[in-house]
Design an enzyme around this catalytic site. Structure first.
Site, PDB file in Angstrom:
ATOM      1  N   ARG A 240       0.863  -1.176   0.000  1.00 32.03           N
ATOM      2  CA  ARG A 240       0.000   0.000   0.000  1.00 32.03           C
ATOM      3  C   ARG A 240       0.904   1.232   0.000  1.00 32.03           C
ATOM      4  NH1 ARG A 240      -3.559  -2.699  -1.473  1.00 32.03           N
ATOM      5  NH2 ARG A 240      -5.639  -3.034  -0.600  1.00 32.03           N
ATOM      6  N   GLU A 269      -3.657   7.678  -4.180  1.00 34.06           N
ATOM      7  CA  GLU A 269      -4.102   7.178  -5.492  1.00 34.06           C
ATOM      8  C   GLU A 269      -5.385   7.862  -5.937  1.00 34.06           C
ATOM      9  OE1 GLU A 269      -4.302   2.907  -5.344  1.00 34.06           O
ATOM     10  OE2 GLU A 269      -2.257   2.755  -4.632  1.00 34.06           O
ATOM     11  N   HIS A 287      -1.615   0.495  -9.813  1.00 35.63           N
ATOM     12  CA  HIS A 287      -2.258  -0.455  -8.877  1.00 35.63           C
ATOM     13  C   HIS A 287      -2.915  -1.619  -9.640  1.00 35.63           C
ATOM     14  CE1 HIS A 287      -4.025  -0.778  -4.564  1.00 35.63           C
ATOM     15  NE2 HIS A 287      -3.809  -1.973  -5.089  1.00 35.63           N
TER      16      HIS A 287
HETATM   17  P1  NAP Z   1      -0.794 -11.547   4.732  1.00 38.20           P
HETATM   18  O1  NAP Z   1      -0.800 -12.959   4.273  1.00 38.20           O
HETATM   19  O2  NAP Z   1      -1.620 -11.167   5.909  1.00 38.20           O
HETATM   20  O3  NAP Z   1       0.724 -11.129   4.990  1.00 38.20           O
HETATM   21  C1  NAP Z   1       1.095  -9.943   5.603  1.00 38.20           C
HETATM   22  C2  NAP Z   1       2.460 -10.127   6.223  1.00 38.20           C
HETATM   23  O4  NAP Z   1       2.830  -8.890   6.830  1.00 38.20           O
HETATM   24  C3  NAP Z   1       2.517 -11.188   7.334  1.00 38.20           C
HETATM   25  O5  NAP Z   1       3.682 -11.944   7.200  1.00 38.20           O
HETATM   26  C4  NAP Z   1       2.558 -10.377   8.623  1.00 38.20           C
HETATM   27  O6  NAP Z   1       3.272 -10.983   9.664  1.00 38.20           O
HETATM   28  C5  NAP Z   1       3.317  -9.155   8.140  1.00 38.20           C
HETATM   29  N1  NAP Z   1       3.082  -7.995   8.999  1.00 38.20           N
HETATM   30  C6  NAP Z   1       1.914  -7.453   9.365  1.00 38.20           C
HETATM   31  N2  NAP Z   1       2.111  -6.394  10.163  1.00 38.20           N
HETATM   32  C7  NAP Z   1       3.445  -6.281  10.294  1.00 38.20           C
HETATM   33  C8  NAP Z   1       4.277  -5.391  11.004  1.00 38.20           C
HETATM   34  N3  NAP Z   1       3.764  -4.402  11.740  1.00 38.20           N
HETATM   35  N4  NAP Z   1       5.620  -5.555  10.907  1.00 38.20           N
HETATM   36  C9  NAP Z   1       6.142  -6.566  10.162  1.00 38.20           C
HETATM   37  N5  NAP Z   1       5.396  -7.442   9.467  1.00 38.20           N
HETATM   38  C10 NAP Z   1       4.075  -7.298   9.548  1.00 38.20           C
HETATM   39  O7  NAP Z   1      -1.264 -10.565   3.564  1.00 38.20           O
HETATM   40  P2  NAP Z   1      -1.146 -10.802   1.984  1.00 38.20           P
HETATM   41  O8  NAP Z   1      -2.342 -11.526   1.512  1.00 38.20           O
HETATM   42  O9  NAP Z   1       0.195 -11.334   1.666  1.00 38.20           O
HETATM   43  O10 NAP Z   1      -1.300  -9.279   1.469  1.00 38.20           O
HETATM   44  C11 NAP Z   1      -0.415  -8.281   1.911  1.00 38.20           C
HETATM   45  C12 NAP Z   1      -0.875  -6.919   1.450  1.00 38.20           C
HETATM   46  O11 NAP Z   1      -0.601  -6.775   0.057  1.00 38.20           O
HETATM   47  C13 NAP Z   1      -2.377  -6.665   1.532  1.00 38.20           C
HETATM   48  O12 NAP Z   1      -2.763  -6.270   2.829  1.00 38.20           O
HETATM   49  C14 NAP Z   1      -2.574  -5.554   0.524  1.00 38.20           C
HETATM   50  O13 NAP Z   1      -2.456  -4.292   1.138  1.00 38.20           O
HETATM   51  C15 NAP Z   1      -1.432  -5.751  -0.461  1.00 38.20           C
HETATM   52  N6  NAP Z   1      -1.894  -6.183  -1.793  1.00 38.20           N
HETATM   53  C16 NAP Z   1      -1.718  -5.361  -2.854  1.00 38.20           C
HETATM   54  C17 NAP Z   1      -2.088  -5.771  -4.117  1.00 38.20           C
HETATM   55  C18 NAP Z   1      -1.879  -4.889  -5.306  1.00 38.20           C
HETATM   56  O14 NAP Z   1      -2.722  -4.898  -6.198  1.00 38.20           O
HETATM   57  N7  NAP Z   1      -0.815  -4.138  -5.373  1.00 38.20           N
HETATM   58  C19 NAP Z   1      -2.674  -7.019  -4.311  1.00 38.20           C
HETATM   59  C20 NAP Z   1      -2.859  -7.822  -3.203  1.00 38.20           C
HETATM   60  C21 NAP Z   1      -2.466  -7.402  -1.945  1.00 38.20           C
HETATM   61  P3  NAP Z   1       2.718 -12.332  10.364  1.00 38.20           P
HETATM   62  O15 NAP Z   1       2.747 -13.378   9.277  1.00 38.20           O
HETATM   63  O16 NAP Z   1       3.698 -12.620  11.414  1.00 38.20           O
HETATM   64  O17 NAP Z   1       1.337 -12.018  10.827  1.00 38.20           O
HETATM   65  C1  GLV Z   2      -5.307  -5.090  -3.785  1.00 38.68           C
HETATM   66  O1  GLV Z   2      -4.633  -4.140  -3.615  1.00 38.68           O
HETATM   67  C2  GLV Z   2      -5.779  -5.939  -2.747  1.00 38.68           C
HETATM   68  O2  GLV Z   2      -5.570  -5.636  -1.563  1.00 38.68           O
HETATM   69  O3  GLV Z   2      -6.406  -6.963  -3.075  1.00 38.68           O
END
Ligand code: NAP
Ligand code: GLV
Length: 324
Positions: A240, A269, A287
């Site tokens: 983000r 954005e 994005h």
């Molecule tokens: P996820 O599986 O929940 O993974 C998030 C990771 O971040 C976990 O390993 C978590 O640690 C870690 N984390 C959370 N808070 C933290 C902190 N304060 N310090 C250090 N590490 C921390 O989420 P995901 O499904 O991979 O998605 C991640 C993010 O990607 C989403 O929330 C979204 O904002 C973004 N995203 C963007 C797009 C795009 O279109 N660009 C698409 C999809 C997602 P733990 O494992 O220890 O809990």
């Molecule tokens: C995209 O940014 C998502 O969080 O799925």
């Protein structure tokens, strides 16, 4: 007398597969393309039992109250849900759902695409060709950095972070990571090593961000952190925008304190910091992290199934908060 179908507001047109699933309900698609204006959202949500949102809609107490007591579910067609005031929803007994898992590989592809494009100066190269400025092959024309064999630092080793780590393995990279908890399987199978953020920034050739946006991760990467990175390093952000201080990043890129950046997300954005727009060493995507046809279909279907489950009185497959 037969019961009327429940009212569902779909904030923006989503892939047909999702809309088809909702066909038995009284569905209004508020906007065909652009995010709906706030006033339209507040008006249209009145009396809805469910809202299907995307990350462009801010769902806060005002929206929840405008919907009124009929509202049971907000189904976000995104894995990130920083656009939703989850505490306010919980307080009103409204269930929030998201779309985890189905977009991991596609978003990891995007992170790798940006990593490669930034390291190999693809943006500059494209601009040169299209402008007719390419004269001939050159021994030092647009030379960039290798990706293979380097060290990748993954900030946030969750679903997407681990999908990026799997790709890195194929590129012969060493993987460092940060997360709140350690990931034994990733350490065992991918040889990833958990370190503190400071060490990750200092040791990595590529830093890829995959944390959710929370108060703890807001501006996690600022001027101080950028100064810890190598001058030959590349920062990639598909998490983000507000996880990075954009002004500080633009300065670091302009001064050559890091080599390049690849960005898919921004602080405001669809606005992009004007200084970033002027720089050659940053690749800018709008994005599109999860933007493949297959994945967007899966996300639409998942969001619709979550919404339907709640309206049927069932536990939704992907709750962000559960019914008390
Ligand atoms: P996820 O599986 O929940 O993974 C998030 C990771 O971040 C976990 O390993 C978590 O640690 C870690 N984390 C959370 N808070 C933290 C902190 N304060 N310090 C250090 N590490 C921390 O989420 P995901 O499904 O991979 O998605 C991640 C993010 O990607 C989403 O929330 C979204 O904002 C973004 N995203 C963007 C797009 C795009 O279109 N660009 C698409 C999809 C997602 P733990 O494992 O220890 O809990
Ligand atoms: C995209 O940014 C998502 O969080 O799925």
């Amino acid at each position: 007398m037969a019961e009327l179908p429940q009212k569902v507001l779909v904030a923006r047109r989503i892939p047909e597969v999702g809309l088809d699933l909702l066909s038995g309900l009284d569905v209004e698609v508020l906007s065909e393309e652009d995010p709906p204006p706030r006033t339209a959202l507040l008006r249209a949500v009145r009396g809805a039992s469910g809202i299907l949102t995307t990350l462009t809609e801010r769902v806060d107490a005002e929206v929840l109250d405008a919907a009124g007591p009929s509202l049971e579910v907000v189904a976000n067609m995104a894995v990130g849900y920083d656009n939703i005031d989850v505490a306010a929803a919980e307080k009103r007994g409204v269930i929030v759902t998201n779309t985890p898992g189905v977009l991991d590989e596609t978003t990891a592809d995007t992170a790798f695409m940006l990593m490669l494009a930034a390291a190999r100066r693809l943006g500059e190269a494209e601009r040169m060709v299209r402008a007719g400025r390419w004269r001939h092959w050159g021994p030092e024309l647009l030379v960039g950095l290798d990706v293979w064999g380097k060290t990748l630092g993954i900030v946030g080793m969750g679903r997407i972070g681990q999908a990026v780590a799997r790709r890195a393995r194929g590129f012969g990279m060493s993987v460092l990571y940060t997360a709140r908890s350690s990931k034994a399987e990733a350490e065992r199978e991918l040889g990833a090593r958990r370190v503190h953020l400071e060490e990750l920034l200092a040791e990595s050739d590529f830093v890829s961000l995959h944390v959710p946006l929370t108060p703890q991760t807001h501006r996690l990467i600022g001027s101080k952190e950028l100064r810890k990175m190598k001058s030959t390093s590349v920062l990639v952000n598909t998490a983000r925008g507000p996880v990075v201080d954009e002004e500080a990043l633009a300065e670091a890129l302009a001064e050559g304190r890091i080599f390049a950046a690849g960005l898919d997300v921004y602080e405001n954005e669809p606005g992009v910091h004007p200084k970033l727009l002027e720089l050659e060493n940053v690749v800018l995507a709008p994005h599109i992290g999860s933007a493949s046809i297959e994945t967007r279909n899966r996300m639409a279907e998942m969001a619709a199934r979550n919404l339907l489950a709640v309206l049927r009185g069932e536990e939704p497959p992907n709750p962000v908060v559960t019914r008390r």
